[in-house]
Design a protein around this motif. Structure first.
Motif, PDB file in Angstrom:
ATOM      1  N   ALA A   1      16.365   9.454  -2.777  1.00  0.00           N
ATOM      2  CA  ALA A   1      15.802   8.409  -1.929  1.00  0.00           C
ATOM      3  C   ALA A   1      14.777   7.614  -2.740  1.00  0.00           C
ATOM      4  O   ALA A   1      14.090   8.149  -3.613  1.00  0.00           O
ATOM      5  N   PRO A   2      14.684   6.321  -2.495  1.00  0.00           N
ATOM      6  CA  PRO A   2      13.705   5.511  -3.231  1.00  0.00           C
ATOM      7  C   PRO A   2      12.274   5.957  -2.904  1.00  0.00           C
ATOM      8  O   PRO A   2      11.960   6.281  -1.761  1.00  0.00           O
ATOM      9  N   ARG A   3      11.446   6.002  -3.915  1.00  0.00           N
ATOM     10  CA  ARG A   3      10.057   6.429  -3.735  1.00  0.00           C
ATOM     11  C   ARG A   3       9.213   5.246  -3.304  1.00  0.00           C
ATOM     12  O   ARG A   3       9.391   4.126  -3.749  1.00  0.00           O
ATOM     13  N   ARG A   4       8.249   5.537  -2.449  1.00  0.00           N
ATOM     14  CA  ARG A   4       7.340   4.503  -1.953  1.00  0.00           C
ATOM     15  C   ARG A   4       5.955   4.763  -2.542  1.00  0.00           C
ATOM     16  O   ARG A   4       5.447   5.860  -2.460  1.00  0.00           O
ATOM     17  N   SER A   5       5.393   3.752  -3.108  1.00  0.00           N
ATOM     18  CA  SER A   5       4.036   3.876  -3.656  1.00  0.00           C
ATOM     19  C   SER A   5       3.044   3.260  -2.665  1.00  0.00           C
ATOM     20  O   SER A   5       3.429   2.631  -1.678  1.00  0.00           O
ATOM     21  N   GLU A   6       1.765   3.429  -2.959  1.00  0.00           N
ATOM     22  CA  GLU A   6       0.740   2.844  -2.096  1.00  0.00           C
ATOM     23  C   GLU A   6       0.808   1.318  -2.129  1.00  0.00           C
ATOM     24  O   GLU A   6       0.518   0.655  -1.146  1.00  0.00           O
ATOM     25  N   ALA A   7       1.204   0.773  -3.255  1.00  0.00           N
ATOM     26  CA  ALA A   7       1.314  -0.686  -3.366  1.00  0.00           C
ATOM     27  C   ALA A   7       2.394  -1.211  -2.416  1.00  0.00           C
ATOM     28  O   ALA A   7       2.233  -2.262  -1.801  1.00  0.00           O
ATOM     29  N   ASP A   8       3.507  -0.445  -2.298  1.00  0.00           N
ATOM     30  CA  ASP A   8       4.563  -0.856  -1.370  1.00  0.00           C
ATOM     31  C   ASP A   8       4.072  -0.795   0.067  1.00  0.00           C
ATOM     32  O   ASP A   8       4.368  -1.671   0.880  1.00  0.00           O
ATOM     33  N   GLU A   9       3.310   0.243   0.377  1.00  0.00           N
ATOM     34  CA  GLU A   9       2.807   0.389   1.741  1.00  0.00           C
ATOM     35  C   GLU A   9       1.804  -0.706   2.078  1.00  0.00           C
ATOM     36  O   GLU A   9       1.803  -1.248   3.178  1.00  0.00           O
ATOM     37  N   LEU A  10       0.951  -1.060   1.115  1.00  0.00           N
ATOM     38  CA  LEU A  10      -0.026  -2.112   1.357  1.00  0.00           C
ATOM     39  C   LEU A  10       0.637  -3.467   1.505  1.00  0.00           C
ATOM     40  O   LEU A  10       0.164  -4.322   2.250  1.00  0.00           O
ATOM     41  N   ALA A  11       1.723  -3.680   0.778  1.00  0.00           N
ATOM     42  CA  ALA A  11       2.414  -4.962   0.855  1.00  0.00           C
ATOM     43  C   ALA A  11       3.031  -5.170   2.225  1.00  0.00           C
ATOM     44  O   ALA A  11       3.177  -6.304   2.679  1.00  0.00           O
TER      45      ALA A  11
END
Length: 102
Positions: free
Chosen positions: A7-17
């Motif tokens: 599964a694709p990993r989600r970073s904090e930058a993705d969550e903030l975006a």
């Protein structure tokens, strides 16, 4: 619990975006403090001591008698201050170092 490594990993930058503008504003307001930082040094500059009139010293010449280094003194190779031999902490091949710098 099983982990899906494909599964694709989600970073904090993705969550903030993906956060909404309202959520970001709310977070910013929560993190800010209502306390104003006060520079204590700024207050000390304006503080005058009673009886300490230093205004006459600006045009006055001050003379100081300079005494050569005595036999029981050494110059620290780190801070370059002259100290008494009792303040000697290290002697590294001619590099004399005082207790404060050791």
């Amino acid at each position: 619990m099983a982990t899906d490594y494909d599964a694709p990993r989600r970073s904090e930058a993705d969550e903030l975006a993906e956060d909404s503008l309202e959520e970001l504003k709310a977070r910013r307001n929560e993190n800010q403090s209502g306390v104003v930082d006060v520079d204590e040094d700024a207050n000390a500059e304006n503080f005058e001591l009673p009886g300490a009139d230093l205004s006459g010293l600006s045009g006055e010449d001050m003379t100081v008698k300079v005494v050569p280094k005595q036999a029981d003194e050494f110059t620290c190779s780190v801070c370059f201050l002259v100290h008494h031999r009792s303040r000697l902490a290290e002697d590294n091949g001619g590099r004399l170092i005082c207790r404060d710098c050791a």
